[in-house]
Design an enzyme around this catalytic site. Structure first.
Site, PDB file in Angstrom:
ATOM      1  N   LYS A 146      -9.694   2.020  21.282  1.00  0.00           N
ATOM      2  CA  LYS A 146     -10.660   2.551  20.317  1.00  0.00           C
ATOM      3  C   LYS A 146     -11.829   1.582  20.187  1.00  0.00           C
ATOM      4  CE  LYS A 146      -7.644   5.175  17.174  1.00  0.00           C
ATOM      5  NZ  LYS A 146      -7.195   5.298  15.778  1.00  0.00           N
ATOM      6  N   GLU A 188       0.086  -5.349   9.488  1.00  0.00           N
ATOM      7  CA  GLU A 188       0.214  -4.420  10.612  1.00  0.00           C
ATOM      8  C   GLU A 188       1.498  -4.681  11.396  1.00  0.00           C
ATOM      9  OE1 GLU A 188      -1.583  -1.839  11.424  1.00  0.00           O
ATOM     10  OE2 GLU A 188      -3.218  -2.063   9.990  1.00  0.00           O
ATOM     11  N   LYS A 191       4.202  -3.162   9.422  1.00  0.00           N
ATOM     12  CA  LYS A 191       4.072  -1.699   9.492  1.00  0.00           C
ATOM     13  C   LYS A 191       4.774  -1.134  10.715  1.00  0.00           C
ATOM     14  CE  LYS A 191       0.862   0.080  11.712  1.00  0.00           C
ATOM     15  NZ  LYS A 191      -0.453   0.395  12.290  1.00  0.00           N
ATOM     16  N   LYS A 239       2.974  -0.287  19.548  1.00  0.00           N
ATOM     17  CA  LYS A 239       1.670   0.369  19.648  1.00  0.00           C
ATOM     18  C   LYS A 239       1.370   0.780  21.091  1.00  0.00           C
ATOM     19  CE  LYS A 239      -3.048   0.452  18.136  1.00  0.00           C
ATOM     20  NZ  LYS A 239      -4.102  -0.079  17.259  1.00  0.00           N
ATOM     21  N   HIS A 260      -1.753   3.730   5.690  1.00  0.00           N
ATOM     22  CA  HIS A 260      -3.215   3.806   5.782  1.00  0.00           C
ATOM     23  C   HIS A 260      -3.809   4.937   4.966  1.00  0.00           C
ATOM     24  CE1 HIS A 260      -2.448   0.969   8.969  1.00  0.00           C
ATOM     25  NE2 HIS A 260      -3.726   0.846   9.247  1.00  0.00           N
ATOM     26  N   HIS A 264      -6.309   3.078   2.920  1.00  0.00           N
ATOM     27  CA  HIS A 264      -7.739   3.227   3.190  1.00  0.00           C
ATOM     28  C   HIS A 264      -8.506   3.617   1.932  1.00  0.00           C
ATOM     29  CE1 HIS A 264      -7.620   3.711   7.864  1.00  0.00           C
ATOM     30  NE2 HIS A 264      -7.820   2.467   7.483  1.00  0.00           N
ATOM     31  N   MET A 870     -16.428 -19.547 -41.138  1.00  0.00           N
ATOM     32  CA  MET A 870     -16.509 -20.199 -42.440  1.00  0.00           C
ATOM     33  C   MET A 870     -16.280 -19.195 -43.572  1.00  0.00           C
ATOM     34  SD  MET A 870     -17.114 -23.523 -42.409  1.00  0.00           S
ATOM     35  CE  MET A 870     -18.081 -24.006 -43.847  1.00  0.00           C
ATOM     36  N   THR A 876     -14.378 -10.938 -44.465  1.00  0.00           N
ATOM     37  CA  THR A 876     -13.651  -9.883 -45.189  1.00  0.00           C
ATOM     38  C   THR A 876     -14.451  -8.593 -45.222  1.00  0.00           C
ATOM     39  OG1 THR A 876     -12.541 -11.540 -46.554  1.00  0.00           O
ATOM     40  CG2 THR A 876     -12.567  -9.267 -47.381  1.00  0.00           C
TER      41      THR A 876
END
Length: 1662
Positions: A146, A188, A191, A239, A260, A264, A870, A876
């Protein structure tokens, strides 16, 4: 090692084999030119030169003629663009590279992706060699072919598949990879093992220490190298196989997307602060939880995955500590995540697909599976809604279930097996957070190895006989109290052997863990020779344990009155002491004896027999020895957890059988069914291993008058939630013997009382327990101000889920917050509740931006507010006002103390002295803070800060602990992650006012010291002890109403209580796409210079005002604070403030060149956070500073941004010298074969990435233009470069300074800085006014003239043309507004259509008689919700719809004009928290409809409509009842016949008063004819006679001609005569006309209307 992919062994994995790589390249890819392309990081590390030299040398040895070229590009995603690809290709062509060239991509994913794409297209495709240098690239992006570049539309959208000739994975490169990047890649690796190979997963589980040791360089040898290579090989093989089978991702390859789909979506939001692998890690856990929820995956496997990821320092939740640290102010709304997931390429249409596991190493399908949004939402949501089931539930049906293993037994078994000798198979182990923590810690301390069998049901542990070791870094235990106590003793056993160097062990945990006591255990161990020191608060974690001689043994004395876990801790470690141990328990009665007996019994099972002294029962003798692990050990179910399904049966009338807990249990809580449920009337059957409970159907549960739960303490929470359903004549249940429950995950006794009371349960806290009084269950209700707060306590969450199941009414569905806290003992509880017990459980997100359509009540759980300062400062008064306005409980600590001691403070001090008083004051403060953590306003005494203990308590409360970040402490910033209370310092800008008051106040003892001296002493303490500071700027003549208004807005902002749009988006900016501006104020002293100026004149058309601190006359903090609060008072907080200190190097006046001045710069910025500024400018980068100062600036800025609360950070960078370029400059050298593509350090892209990564909300980049072309470069940078880098869409301000840069100010769209003609001077060279910018835009064609009109009849006297044309003129807009008067509506419609088609139509106002006709004309494409409900349209807007088509949109702004003016008056009225509002509408036309809608939006409980023609009023009331009451059943619209009924008041609304909101729509000319003067007079008389039940009335008269109508005149008489507390206010129709016109102006132009100029023009015209 070689791996085959697509039929070729082209992947090679090894360690340090560069010589082999270059030789194989030359042998396999013959080329004329080898081009090495890498990045500057690798170049600096000498990796590029080393590889280049080796390749050149090998070519020379072969006598080859091949060339070697080298190209270096920046190491950033900025360059991964089509433009960079084009430059690289041009360079290759210039270097005469041909088709026989070979590219070598040496680098990470950016290099591999982009150079692979170049290779795929250059000369129609040339060979590429991938040499990945990051772990992520090695196992992911380099394998599979890829390639891609980024575009403005998204990442990796343009690319191709192009397989590399070779992939060389050399793990040597990982030695220089940052550790976080290494862990990023391990996601990965995990995975692929998770989806494919359980053996590989086990390998990763057991070798994480060695793999991480390689990455950080602490242990690099042949063993760790081979282990890492094996891990990478396992991942790459998977893979490679998947790519071979499915190269183009048509099916199987989709499995690689496990984690993913959700990951993603998280990455899209959290980038760039959170890395890809980190997001995928979270995604994997969530997708595994989805598989578990759907029944495909066992809980144990979710636990294994989570534990494995955590062991590699990866996050498993967006709530993870690491995520909060790197992206502290980013949130991931569930609906936003789902929306992002819709564009996943795996989806089919709108159906989402997710890879589902069926086990470790297995997937449910060989592809991604369809999963519904409902399921995803349920898993991702941080909270759940529990819907009560019908009663009785599942009659005549037996519900059987198994309960998870006992947490107590699981933790003990793990420890014993780890310390023992030999293998041990543990079955029935609890798979929870606590057990994961223990297992991980034992891996580090003992080095155990383990593996899972029987699909995760059995854990095989190999113990090491007690051979302990130290470990690097902290052991983080979260909130695991059991692990912290057990491991403290274990760590004390560690010995130094010979000359061995041992690091200290540090045990730490979360914020609650750092409060839980451990001192008795530590004291006993230290007395026996252990070297333990506290690193934080005395008596709590974190602990530092030094390895020396180990535990000596002999006699050990231990106090066991707080926790039995101390006893068990020493018992289990004692066999490994130097000498046999005699353990003597001292002090009060021993707590939870059954747990001690459990420990002794388990030790016996592991071969060590403890002898309990027969005479001295609290003495135990433990022999020396080594545990002998049994082959198998069965862990019984958790008896405490079993109480929840059994109690479910009790409150729902169902029958539940727990299959794995019975009377043979080792646990005391196993007796809960017999001792509690049977006594309460349930049918109970118990065998040795099972327990069955049937709840009563025909009668209520019976109360137990009192029950001692000392032997089943954890079950008291379950008993507490069923006790409210046990009602009879004497229906109180007292639970006692549980005082140790105050030091668990929270103070459980206080927690149960607080949360039960929010359901309407009457309960009381006792020292050793609580008392619950039952009433009719029908009277219980869900909390009206949020869900059940669980204190991060698993047992609180599960208990209250059972309580809700007993409510018996589906409409009483209740939110349980912090749903994940159940992971501690029962991770699958919500699945069990839904899928087994049959209860409807709905996921719900609680972020402010979430649209909670499924929730019928507000979801807010607000931290309490503490006011300090103070005496006489106004605490209050302020506290009472805030309590009333925010509907909270008010506690005056002084009054509380007096009631507590039953004695006035002056007497206490005079009789017992100041020291005693301060001790009691501290005790009361501690009590109040423990009991009122939420929804209270607490005003303290002025001297609360006088003692160290009280100061430490206050500092801890506001997020300033002893472990507080040193930078945060230096800057006086509260850590937002540790903030438990909002502590506000109430301070006067003029302290003399306080001193004058104190000198006269006789209600308290007089100060013995000089008041100024007291103030100067306390001032620093107040600052140290507060998270916020509110400065009261009040002149003597001013009333408190103005101060109250400022205070309320201040508190709303700092606490996040403002409207959603204000909190989650950008204050002052309705839409980031609209043009916006801010004005830089250049005054030196607002008090002096703005005294006679109307600041409104500067605000016309603005969105923000910039307060330039460096231009003020003083840099004193008190002076700056006063200037800010004066400005706010003048602005009435209408316009947000941008707080800026501009330094000299960036064009300002402040000199930050020294370390001291730089620290002062950040101290002022940090104080601005305490002042609650809406926007803060931070100069993160300054390249002209010394390296030391630059480092300080970076770290301090990081601290500011991490703790910004609701302030928006504007990260700015100003290049005043023209040194930086908008577009990167290429410098191609024809003479050199080594070429640097971009001088990245001088690029604004480099600066942008730095600022983007800072966590800022807005980025501001300012250059200096030397020519007109610099503006065009800037435009190209904004339009093309930024979109490729800025996928999180951070708003950007980008400008050039100077006269030549003025064009850039016209090109900038977002928050353009402008000047004003009345400013003393412009804040920056080249600044323009808004009108000058718009006029220029018109000249250069960026702003087209538009025509606007008013359509109606008759309209000749309308003020609309004057209003809008004035606005156009003031802002320099080239538009024109005119009257379009016509009796022929069709003619008007045709004119609009022609103008719209020809693109010169700007919009129209619609008035009588066409407001309703326009809806039926077919002219409008869409209309707003308001138009649909009102049935009338007064504004037509041309706009783009979601598809991008041009449409005409119908809106109604009349209702907005009414609403805004009511709100203005109410803002300045004395409105009580439980005040009732009744709306009155006089008239029944189109405007009356808008009025009715407005009153509905203003939360009127009843709306009465009167018209002389009753039928018209009746028609409106019927229509609105039909449309509105679907959403609000308590609201009723009534048509009124008789005016006498208009102001009728029932006088009973929770003791609150009634205020009438009146809108008259009668024309001014017709008011003389009506008798409403008498009606208004009757209102006055009624109010005076019923003053206790009527607050007053407000009249808005919609008629604006004449300006003072008859109704307004008479109402004025009413208000003038008023002598009581009843308020009568009025509003002229002109104000409504102007307000709705401002709304129209914004809708049409996107510009804020210039209100000051318009108002003056209209009034002068009159």
């Amino acid at each position: 090692m070689r791996i085959s992919i697509l039929g070729t062994e082209s992947i090679v994995v090894g360690y340090d084999y560069t010589k082999e790589i270059t030789k194989e390249i030359l042998e396999t890819v013959k080329s004329s030119t080898y081009i090495i392309i890498s990045d500057s990081n690798l170049n600096r590390l000498n990796h590029v030169k080393s590889f280049e030299n080796q390749l050149t040398s090998d070519i020379a040895n072969l006598n080859a003629s091949s060339r070697v070229l080298t190209l270096i590009i920046p190491p950033t995603e900025i360059v991964k663009t089509r433009e960079t690809k084009e430059q690289i290709e041009n360079w290759l062509l210039d270097k005469k590279c041909t088709r026989d060239s070979c590219l070598i991509a040496l680098g990470g994913g950016v290099i591999g992706d982009m150079i692979g794409f170049v290779a795929s297209t250059f000369m129609r495709g040339i060979p590429i060699i991938q040499i990945p240098t990051t772990l992520l690239a090695m196992v992911d992006s380099s394998v599979g072919g890829k390639t891609a570049v980024d575009t403005p539309h998204g990442k990796n959208l343009i690319g191709s598949f192009h397989q590399p000739s070779r992939i060389f994975i050399d793990t040597k490169y990982l030695r220089t990879l940052p550790k976080r990047e290494f862990s990023n890649g391990m996601a990965e690796v995990i995975k692929t093992a998770c989806i494919w190979d359980e053996k590989e997963f086990e390998f990763l589980e057991n070798n994480y220490e060695k793999i991480l040791a390689f990455s950080d360089g602490s242990l690099v040898n042949d063993e760790t190298s081979q282990i890492l290579v094996k891990a990478i090989l396992g991942s790459v093989k998977v893979k490679a196989h998947v790519v071979t089978v499915d190269e183009k991702e048509s099916g199987l390859r989709g499995l690689l997307n496990f984690g993913h789909s959700i990951g993603h979506a998280f990455e899209a939001i959290l980038t760039p602060q959170v890395l890809h692998g980190e997001c995928v890690s979270i995604g994997m856990v969530k997708e595994a939880e989805i598989a578990c929820h759907l029944g495909h995956l066992k809980e144990v496997n979710v636990g294994r995955l989570s534990r494995c990821l955590k062991s590699y320092d990866l996050p498993i939740s967006i709530e993870d500590k690491m995520i909060k640290n790197v992206a502290p102010h980013k949130s991931c709304p569930v609906e936003k995540v789902l929306d992002i997931m819709r564009i996943d390429k795996k989806n089919q249409g709108n159906e989402k697909r997710i890879v589902l596991l069926s086990g470790i190493g297995k997937t449910f399908e060989q592809k991604a599976s369809f999963v519904s949004d409902e399921v995803i939402r349920k898993i991702l949501s941080p909270a759940v809604i529990v819907v009560p089931p019908e009663f009785p539930h599942r009659v005549n049906q037996l519900i059987s279930l198994n309960v998870p293993g006992s947490k107590s037994i699981s933790n003990r078994a793990l420890l014993l097996a780890a310390l023992g000798d030999g293998p041990c198979r543990l079955s029935g182990l609890l798979h929870s957070d606590d057990v994961q923590v223990m297992l991980s810690a034992l891996q580090k301390l003992i080095g155990i190895t383990f593996c899972w069998e029987d699909d995760g049901e059995t854990l095989l542990i190999h113990g090491n006989g007690g051979n302990l070791r130290t470990c690097e870094g902290e052991i983080y235990l979260g909130n695991a109290g059991t692990a912290s106590r057990f491991l403290t003793s274990v760590c004390s056993l560690i010995k130094v052997r010979g000359s061995e160097q041992c690091s200290d062990v540090i045990l730490t945990g979360n914020a609650r863990m750092k409060q839980r006591p451990i001192a008795p255990l530590v004291d006993a161990l230290v007395a026996n020779g252990a070297k333990i020191s506290y690193l934080g608060n005395e008596g709590a974690l974190p602990l530092q344990i030094k390895a020396e001689t180990g535990l000596l043994g002999g006699t050990i004395n231990l106090s066991a009155s707080i926790s039995s876990q101390y006893v068990s801790s020493i018992l289990m470690s004692a066999p490994y002491a130097v000498n046999p141990v005699t353990l003597i328990l001292t002090g009060n009665a021993v707590i939870s004896q059954p747990y001690i007996d459990m420990t002794i019994s388990m030790m016996k099972s592991f071969g060590i027999e403890v002898v309990r002294d027969s005479e001295k029962l609290n003495t135990y003798h433990i022999p020396k020895g080594v545990y002998r692990n049994p082959a198998e050990y069965l862990i019984e179910a958790d008896a405490s957890s079993a109480t929840y399904p059994l109690a479910f049966a009790a409150v729902t009338g169902s029958t539940v059988k727990v299959m794995n807990i019975g009377f043979k249990s080792l646990q005391g809580d196993a007796e809960f069914a017999v001792k509690v449920l049977r006594v309460m009337g349930c049918r109970v059957e118990q065998t040795e291993t099972t327990t069955t409970v049937q709840g009563p159907v025909n009668q209520n549960l019976k109360p137990i008058k009192s029950i001692d739960m000392e032997t089943l303490t954890d079950a008291f929470l379950t008993a507490s939630v069923i006790a409210p359903y046990a009602s009879s004549d004497d229906s109180s249940t007292r639970i006692f013997g549980i005082e140790n429950q105050r030091v668990k995950e929270c103070d459980r006794i206080a927690a149960m009382v607080e949360q039960l009371s929010r359901f309407g349960v009457k309960c009381k806290e006792n020292p050793d327990g609580l008392t619950v009084e039952a009433i009719d269950g029908k009277n219980y209700h869900p909390p009206t101000n949020g869900g059940v707060f669980c204190y991060d306590d698993h047992r609180v969450a599960m208990s209250f889920s059972i309580f809700v199941c007993g409510l018996r009414d589906k409409s009483k569905k209740t939110i349980i917050l912090e749903k994940k806290c159940v992971d501690k003992t029962w991770p699958g509880w919500w699945n069990t509740l839904e899928n087994v017990l049959g209860v409807n459980v709905i996921g719900v997100d609680l972020l402010p931006e979430t649209n909670l359509k499924s929730v019928d009540y507000p979801v807010k759980f607000n931290k309490s507010i503490i006011l300090i300062g103070m005496r006489g400062a106004g605490k209050t008064h302020a506290g009472k006002f805030l309590a009333k306005s925010l509907k909270r409980k008010f506690i005056d600590l002084d009054e509380y103390l007096e009631n507590y001691l039953k004695c006035p403070i002056p007497f206490i001090i005079s009789s017992k002295g100041w020291e005693y008083f301060r001790q009691q004051e501290l005790a009361v403060l501690q009590k109040v803070l423990s009991e009122h953590q939420h929804d209270a306003i607490i005003a303290t005494g002025g001297g609360i800060v006088e003692t160290v203990e009280a100061r430490e308590l206050l500092k801890s409360s506001c997020g300033k602990t002893d472990q507080h970040n040193s930078k945060s402490e230096l800057l006086d910033i509260s850590d937002s992650k540790l903030l438990k209370f909002h502590v506000i310092h109430i301070k006067r800008s003029d302290m003399q006012q306080v001193f004058d008051y104190l000198s006269e106040d006789k209600s308290r003892p007089a100060f013995t010291n000089d008041l100024m001296k007291v103030w100067n002493t306390r001032k620093e303490w107040y600052e140290d002890c507060s998270s916020s500071e509110f400065i009261i700027v009040k002149e003597e003549h001013e009333n408190w109403r103005q101060v109250e208004r400022d205070l309320l807005e201040f508190v709303k902002f700092i606490t996040g209580l403002s409207d959603n749009s204000e909190v989650v988006s950008f204050p002052g900016l309705n839409n980031l796409k609209d043009p916006s501006f801010f004005l830089s104020l250049t005054f030196k002293n607002f008090e002096k210079e703005l005294k006679n100026l109307q600041i409104e004149r500067f605000c016309d058309g603005l969105n923000l005002l910039e307060l330039r601190i460096d231009l003020l006359e003083s840099m004193d903090l008190d002076f700056i604070g006063k200037q800010l609060f004066i400005l706010r008072r003048l602005l009435k907080r209408k316009i947000p403030v941008l707080f800026t200190i501009r330094t000299i190097n960036q064009g300002g006046k402040y000199d930050d060149q020294t370390k001291e001045s730089l620290l002062t710069y950040f101290k002022i910025l940090s104080r601005s956070l305490k002042w609650g500024v809406e926007y803060l400018d931070v100069e993160i980068l300054n390249y002209n500073l010394s390296e030391n100062c630059h480092s300080i600036r970076t770290s301090m800025a990081e601290t500011i941004i991490s703790n910004k609360n609701n302030t928006k950070i504007l990260a700015s960078f100003h290049d005043c010298h023209g040194s930086f370029h908008w577009v990167a400059k290429s410098s191609i050298s024809h003479k050199s074969d080594r070429f640097s593509l971009i001088e990245v350090e001088n690029s604004f892209g480099f600066v942008f990435e730095k600022l983007r990564n800072s966590g800022a909300d807005i980025i501001k980049l300012i250059g200096t233009a030397s020519s007109i072309n610099d503006n065009f470069d800037l435009k190209r940078f904004v339009d093309f470069i930024v979109p490729c880098m800025n996928h999180s869409n951070i708003p950007l301000i980008a400008l050039n300074m100077g006269m030549r840069g003025q064009l850039s100010r016209c090109l900038n769209h977002f928050l353009t800085p402008v000047t004003h003609k009345d400013m003393p001077f412009a804040a920056a060279p080249g600044q323009l006014s808004i009108s000058e910018i718009n006029e220029t835009k018109k000249l250069i064609g960026l702003l087209s003239p538009k025509r606007f009109s008013l359509i109606g009849y008759p309209i000749s006297r309308s003020l609309s043309p004057l209003i809008h044309n004035t606005g156009f003129q003031v802002l320099g807009l080239p538009h024109h507004y005119e009257l379009n008067e016509s009796k022929d509506f069709n003619e008007v419609v045709e004119k609009i259509k022609i103008a719209f088609i020809n693109d010169y139509y700007g919009g129209s106002s619609v008035t009588i008689p066409y407001k309703e006709s326009v809806l039926n004309s077919g002219l409008l494409n869409e209309t707003s919700e308001a138009v649909k409900l009102i049935g009338a349209c007064n504004t037509i807007i041309p706009k783009k719809n979601e598809k991008g088509d041009s449409i005409l949109y119908g809106e109604n702004t009349d209702w907005k004009g009414i609403t805004v003016n009511f709100e203005k008056i109410l803002e300045n009225s004395n409105v009580s928290a439980n005040e009732k509002r009744i709306g009155i509408v006089i008239g029944a036309g189109g405007t009356a409809r808008a009025a009715a809608y407005s009153l509905y939006k203003l939360n009127c409980t009843e709306i009465r409509i009167y018209n002389r023609t009753f039928e018209k009023a009746e028609l409106i009331s019927k229509e609105f009842n039909l449309k509105v009451n679907e959403n609000n059943s308590s609201l009723r619209f009534h048509a009124i016949k008789n005016t006498a009924e208009l102001f009728k008041n029932d006088g009973n609304h929770n003791d609150g008063k009634t205020r009438f909101l009146i809108v008259s729509t009668i024309p001014g000319s017709a008011q003389e004819e009506t008798n409403f003067k008498n009606v208004f007079a009757s209102l006055k008389s009624t109010a005076e006679s019923e003053s206790s039940s009527i607050a007053g009335g407000i009249l808005i008269d919609m008629a604006y001609l004449p300006k003072q109508t008859e109704y307004l005149k008479f109402f004025k008489i009413l208000s003038d005569k008023d002598s009581s507390d009843i308020e009568f206010e009025k509003c002229e129709g002109l104000e409504v006309l102007l307000t709705q016109a401002y709304e129209q102006f914004f809708h049409w132009t996107g510009f804020q209307a210039p209100e000051f100029a318009i108002r003056n023009t209209v009034l002068n015209n009159e």
